[in-house]
Design a protein around this motif. Structure first.
Motif, short mmCIF file in Angstrom:
data_model
loop_
_atom_site.label_atom_id
_atom_site.label_comp_id
_atom_site.label_asym_id
_atom_site.label_seq_id
_atom_site.Cartn_x
_atom_site.Cartn_y
_atom_site.Cartn_z
N UNK A 109 0.81 -1.21 0.00
CA UNK A 109 0.00 0.00 0.00
C UNK A 109 0.85 1.27 0.00
N UNK A 110 2.15 1.06 -0.20
CA UNK A 110 3.05 2.21 -0.26
C UNK A 110 3.06 3.02 1.03
N UNK A 111 2.93 2.34 2.17
CA UNK A 111 2.86 3.03 3.45
C UNK A 111 4.08 2.77 4.32
N UNK A 112 5.11 2.16 3.73
CA UNK A 112 6.28 1.83 4.53
C UNK A 112 7.54 2.36 3.85
N UNK A 113 7.76 3.70 3.97
CA UNK A 113 8.89 4.30 3.26
C UNK A 113 10.22 3.67 3.67
N UNK A 114 11.03 3.35 2.67
CA UNK A 114 12.33 2.73 2.95
C UNK A 114 12.30 1.23 2.73
N UNK A 115 11.14 0.61 2.87
CA UNK A 115 11.02 -0.82 2.58
C UNK A 115 10.58 -1.00 1.14
N UNK A 116 10.98 -2.11 0.54
CA UNK A 116 10.62 -2.36 -0.87
C UNK A 116 10.65 -3.86 -1.14
N UNK A 117 10.12 -4.21 -2.28
CA UNK A 117 10.22 -5.61 -2.70
C UNK A 117 11.55 -5.77 -3.43
N UNK A 118 12.40 -6.59 -2.89
CA UNK A 118 13.74 -6.72 -3.44
C UNK A 118 13.85 -7.94 -4.35
N UNK A 119 13.22 -9.04 -3.99
CA UNK A 119 13.30 -10.25 -4.81
C UNK A 119 11.92 -10.56 -5.40
N UNK A 120 11.67 -9.98 -6.58
CA UNK A 120 10.37 -10.16 -7.24
C UNK A 120 10.18 -11.60 -7.70
N UNK A 121 11.29 -12.21 -8.11
CA UNK A 121 11.23 -13.59 -8.57
C UNK A 121 10.69 -14.46 -7.44
N UNK A 122 11.25 -14.28 -6.25
CA UNK A 122 10.80 -15.08 -5.11
C UNK A 122 9.37 -14.72 -4.72
N UNK A 123 9.05 -13.44 -4.78
CA UNK A 123 7.67 -13.01 -4.49
C UNK A 123 6.69 -13.80 -5.36
N UNK A 124 6.99 -13.86 -6.66
CA UNK A 124 6.06 -14.54 -7.57
C UNK A 124 6.03 -16.04 -7.31
N UNK A 125 7.18 -16.60 -6.98
CA UNK A 125 7.26 -18.04 -6.72
C UNK A 125 6.44 -18.40 -5.47
N UNK A 126 6.61 -17.64 -4.39
CA UNK A 126 5.86 -17.93 -3.17
C UNK A 126 4.37 -17.65 -3.39
N UNK A 127 4.08 -16.56 -4.10
CA UNK A 127 2.67 -16.23 -4.39
C UNK A 127 2.01 -17.40 -5.11
N UNK A 128 2.72 -17.99 -6.08
CA UNK A 128 2.15 -19.12 -6.83
C UNK A 128 1.81 -20.27 -5.89
N UNK A 129 2.64 -20.48 -4.85
CA UNK A 129 2.36 -21.54 -3.89
C UNK A 129 1.07 -21.27 -3.12
#
Ligand code: CUV
Ligand code: SF4
Length: 622
Positions: A109-129
């Motif tokens: 929600x873009x409410x955590x300045x300074x934090x970001x998604x660093x490993x998109x590949x892993x994000x998508x892999x875990x999301x698929x699970x």
């Protein structure tokens, strides 16, 4: 009194204990000595203070009372106490996981300045699970959906946690058959507290089985979510060099130390420490820079992902302050001795607590939340720089040692060329006899680091690959086992395999929640062989454990099918039924048992015997 050579095998530890003695500052060993003799009833697990008809205790010699006021006997009291230890440990790990999921949701929600998604590949892999498709969505949308799905894992709407599908099919079926398949992460902990309330579950076997289910909700739930979301937010670890022991502190720099567990705080502190503006400020104050170091598991998190140096493990956390070189120690939660602020008061070290959940006497409280963490990190780092002027004499007793960290499963499989097959081939050929996970804490009841280092030495010289986490991982790094050259301590087969890959014989797998990386690797090996984890030549060990979290870890490792040797005896000896079930009977239930062996030389013999036995059963050496 000069006992400092008996307390620890480490040079930095011995010298700093001596320093604290001459500074007349109390240590954990002094307080441990002052507690002697510790309560024998509690030690055996035979005391109960669950309700106000008590407290009660059962006489282990059979002369005094054999039941509490409510009629609970030794078996019930011991099982209930153990179940509550697991519940507390699982709660700690899983609540840590929840904090990461909250950050993931706020990043979405873009409410955590300074934090970001660093490993998109892993994000998508875990999301698929979790059954979430990534196509056509932004990473933030996927993160939002994943955070929501993970929050469901904490609740009561599901019959099974999402990530248990990573376990071999046979194992999942076994959990279903035994009715110990974890459902909701919070649900299992809550049910453990319910069952152990007076007048609920008084079957010591059913209590222990639920303890396993509760632990599984940690290992394949809360801790697994903690590790996966940490990788998504901060990056999946890759092997990288670092330095370890008290020598990582720098005499001419502002030393900032992070201690605790959750990378949500330490990552932001790191970002602030690495800002050139902050370095400039430090230089204006007469320092050569800012030196960020870690302690315990949040230190392991930074070490794994960024190569941040590691100042020490659990029993070093007080000693390190006596260097007089630490401007600030920033803590979040878990394993932070409340004694630390008393030690810090004897030097110039500023102590900062950061979590709403974890307050400490004598610490300044600067509360970090995802929406303000970046700003708070700068605030505290500035205060650390200011504190450099207050520094007195420093005593940094040793030079740091080299180590390599960062062995995620992804990195290990990558190093093997993309599949676990080469590792299996080496095991089948007998070059590597098997693998052992050495995990857990330090405990003043065991000579500091002696258990971890001795067991590791004996296993690698007998061609058993060691992967370790937590304070065990720090111990073996300080002992010099985490460099490629350490293959000189390995047996011929392990030496050949690690040598050709250029990796150490002892692989740093991360923090305590990262024990799930061991589960994931074990599951991958079992799946590649088309078998169950309990058939593999694997073992676990916690040679110096102290915490309730370690009890939960041990329970989920055994429930996942891995034989596990504990150093310190858990408080169960008051019930021979419980002891028999955990050390023998469980073999027929979950295909693995516990053993207890405080002497690491003997623990090594147990583990080698188990691994050779597993090889025979698999027909590997026919
Ligand atoms: Ni979580 S739990 S003393 S810091 S390993 Fe170290 Fe690790 Fe035990 Fe605590
Ligand atoms: Fe005593 Fe039973 Fe109450 Fe425990 S639950 S304190 S054994 S009366």
């Amino acid at each position: 009194m000069t006992h400092h050579h008996n307390y620890t095998i480490t040079k930095d530890g011995q010298l700093l204990i001596k320093k604290m003695e001459s500074d007349q500052v109390e240590t954990v060993w002094d307080r441990h000595a002052a507690q002697q003799p510790q309560c024998g009833f509690c030690d055996l697990g035979l005391s109960c203070r669950i309700c106000a008809m008590g407290p009660c205790r059962v006489d282990p010699f059979g002369e005094g009372p054999q039941q509490g006021v409510c009629g609970a006997d030794a078996d019930i009291i011991v099982a209930r106490n153990l179940c509550r230890m697991i519940a507390a440990g699982a709660a700690a790990h899983s609540d840590h996981g929840r904090d990461l999921v909250e950050v993931l949701a706020e990043v979405a929600e873009n409410k955590a300045p300074g934090y970001a998604i660093t490993d998109t590949e892993k994000l998508n892999r875990v999301a698929a699970e979790y059954g979430i498709a990534a196509d056509g969505k932004t990473p933030e949308q996927v993160a939002g959906e994943l955070a929501h799905a993970m929050q469901e894992d904490f609740g009561t709407r599901k019959k099974e946690l999402a990530l248990v599908t990573r376990a071999p099919e046979k194992r999942q079926q076994l959990w279903r058959k035994l009715n110990i398949m974890p459902r909701g992460i919070d649900r299992e902990t809550s049910e453990a507290m319910h069952r152990t309330h007076m007048g609920v579950d008084n079957g010591w076997q059913s209590l222990l089985l639920h303890g396993l289910r509760n632990a599984l909700s940690d290992g394949w739930g809360g801790s697994m979510i903690a590790t996966e979301v940490s990788d998504i937010l901060f990056g999946t670890p890759k092997p990288a060099p670092t330095k370890v022991n008290a020598g990582v502190l720098k005499a001419d720099q502002v030393n900032v130390v992070v201690h605790g567990h959750n990378p949500v705080v330490s990552e932001m502190v790191m970002a602030a420490c690495q800002d050139p503006e902050m370095t400039k400020l430090a230089e204006e104050k007469g320092a050569k820079g800012i030196n960020l170091c870690g302690l315990c598991c949040t230190g392991n998190e930074l070490l794994m992902r960024h190569g941040i140096p590691m100042a020490g493990n659990h029993l070093m956390t007080e000693l390190i302050i006596a260097t007089g070189a630490i401007e600030m120690m920033i803590v979040d939660y878990q394993c932070i001795m409340p004694a630390l602020s008393k030690v810090a008061a004897c030097y110039h070290t500023k102590m900062i607590s950061t979590s709403d959940k974890a307050r400490f006497p004598g610490m300044e409280h600067v509360e970090f939340h995802p929406d303000n963490a970046r700003k708070k990190a700068y605030d505290v780092v500035k205060a650390a720089i200011e504190n450099f002027a207050n520094r007195g004499e420093t005593y940094i007793p040793v030079e740091p040692l080299d180590a390599v960290g960062g062995f995620s499963v992804e990195a290990v499989v990558g190093a093997l060329g993309g599949t676990p097959e080469p590792l299996l081939d080496a095991i089948k050929a007998g070059k590597i006899r098997g693998a052992a996970g050495i995990v857990g804490c330090n405990n003043p009841k065991i000579k500091h680091d002696y258990g971890h280092v001795t067991l590791t030495k004996r296993l690698i010289e007998n061609d058993i690959l060691v992967v370790d986490t937590g304070c065990a991982a720090v111990a073996t790094a300080k002992a010099g086992f985490k460099v490629a050259d350490a293959i000189s301590h390995a047996g011929p087969g392990l030496k050949e395999v690690c040598g050709s890959l250029g990796i150490p014989p002892v692989l740093h797998f991360g923090s305590c929640v990262d024990n799930v990386r061991i589960l994931v690797l074990a599951a991958a090996l079992a799946n590649a062989l088309g078998t169950d984890i309990s058939d593999l030549p694997l073992a676990g060990a916690a040679p110096e454990w102290y915490s309730e979290k370690a009890v939960s870890i041990g329970a989920y490792v055994v429930a996942s099918g891995i034989y596990t040797v504990l150093g310190p005896m858990p408080p169960i000896a008051g019930s021979m039924n419980v002891v028999e079930l955990l050390t023998k009977g469980l073999g027929e239930v979950v295909g693995a048992t516990f053993a207890v062996e405080p002497d690491p030389e003997k623990a090594a013999v147990l583990i080698r015997g188990h691994i050779e036995n597993q090889r025979r059963k698999l027909g590997l050496d026919a």
